[in-house]
Write a protein that holds these residues in place. Structure first.
Motif, mmCIF file in Angstrom:
data_model
loop_
_atom_site.group_PDB
_atom_site.id
_atom_site.type_symbol
_atom_site.label_atom_id
_atom_site.label_comp_id
_atom_site.label_asym_id
_atom_site.label_seq_id
_atom_site.Cartn_x
_atom_site.Cartn_y
_atom_site.Cartn_z
ATOM 1 N N TRP A 1 0.820 -1.212 0.000
ATOM 2 C CA TRP A 1 0.000 0.000 0.000
ATOM 3 C C TRP A 1 0.852 1.258 0.000
ATOM 4 O O TRP A 1 0.517 2.233 -0.670
ATOM 5 N N PHE B 1 1.793 2.749 -3.365
ATOM 6 C CA PHE B 1 0.754 3.104 -4.323
ATOM 7 C C PHE B 1 0.885 4.561 -4.751
ATOM 8 O O PHE B 1 1.042 5.460 -3.924
ATOM 9 N N THR B 2 0.767 4.775 -6.045
ATOM 10 C CA THR B 2 0.581 6.133 -6.553
ATOM 11 C C THR B 2 -0.919 6.425 -6.508
ATOM 12 O O THR B 2 -1.727 5.521 -6.252
ATOM 13 N N GLN C 1 -2.728 6.943 -9.054
ATOM 14 C CA GLN C 1 -3.308 6.119 -10.120
ATOM 15 C C GLN C 1 -3.479 4.673 -9.657
ATOM 16 O O GLN C 1 -4.474 4.027 -9.977
ATOM 17 N N ASP C 2 -2.522 4.140 -8.892
ATOM 18 C CA ASP C 2 -2.653 2.785 -8.344
ATOM 19 C C ASP C 2 -3.883 2.690 -7.442
ATOM 20 O O ASP C 2 -4.621 1.698 -7.490
ATOM 21 N N ALA C 3 -4.097 3.698 -6.621
ATOM 22 C CA ALA C 3 -5.251 3.701 -5.713
ATOM 23 C C ALA C 3 -6.563 3.727 -6.498
ATOM 24 O O ALA C 3 -7.518 3.015 -6.163
ATOM 25 N N ASP D 1 -6.952 2.644 -9.608
ATOM 26 C CA ASP D 1 -7.054 1.333 -10.261
ATOM 27 C C ASP D 1 -7.498 0.261 -9.277
ATOM 28 O O ASP D 1 -8.308 -0.604 -9.615
ATOM 29 N N PHE D 2 -6.997 0.316 -8.037
ATOM 30 C CA PHE D 2 -7.390 -0.667 -7.032
ATOM 31 C C PHE D 2 -8.867 -0.516 -6.673
ATOM 32 O O PHE D 2 -9.578 -1.514 -6.526
ATOM 33 N N TYR E 1 -10.762 -2.071 -9.463
ATOM 34 C CA TYR E 1 -10.556 -3.523 -9.387
ATOM 35 C C TYR E 1 -11.425 -4.137 -8.284
ATOM 36 O O TYR E 1 -12.066 -5.176 -8.492
#
Length: 109
Positions: A50, A53-54, A56-58, A60-61, A64
């Motif tokens: 965690w 995370f960028t 954008q990762d957050a 995307d998650f 998801y």
């Protein structure tokens, strides 16, 4: 700016979910198997990093997590209470919240 009643702890990373939490909980939480003697054996688990995370990762998650719940419930013998479209709101400290995706209003939508 939207006033938040609870201050967000930005020193701790992770995810929080509510509502239909069973699918995501089973996917992300540690799991153990019960042995014949009543003891438990932990299955290998991969941690989610965690703190790396960028933004954008957050995002995307978040997508998801909801899509996985929607797709899993499709094949289960349950009432499908989660569906598309998916709303994603970004909330950051000291910044105004903003929508990444938000369904519109309409008739029969």
């Amino acid at each position: 700016m939207i006033a938040l009643k609870k201050k967000i702890d930005t020193n701790t990373q992770g995810a929080s979910w509510a509502g239909e939490a069973l699918v995501l909980s089973r996917l992300l939480q540690p799991v153990s198997l019960k042995n014949n003697d009543g003891s438990y054996t932990d299955l290998p688990a991969q941690t989610i990093l965690w703190n790396f995370f960028t933004l954008q990762d957050a995002i995307d998650f978040a997508k998801y997590a909801v899509e996985t719940t929607i797709n899993t419930m499709r094949f289960q013998n349950v009432v499908e209470t989660v569906g598309n479209p998916i709303d994603i709101l970004v909330i950051q400290p000291e910044k105004d919240p903003f929508w990444i995706s938000k369904k519109g209003l309409g008739i029969g939508v």
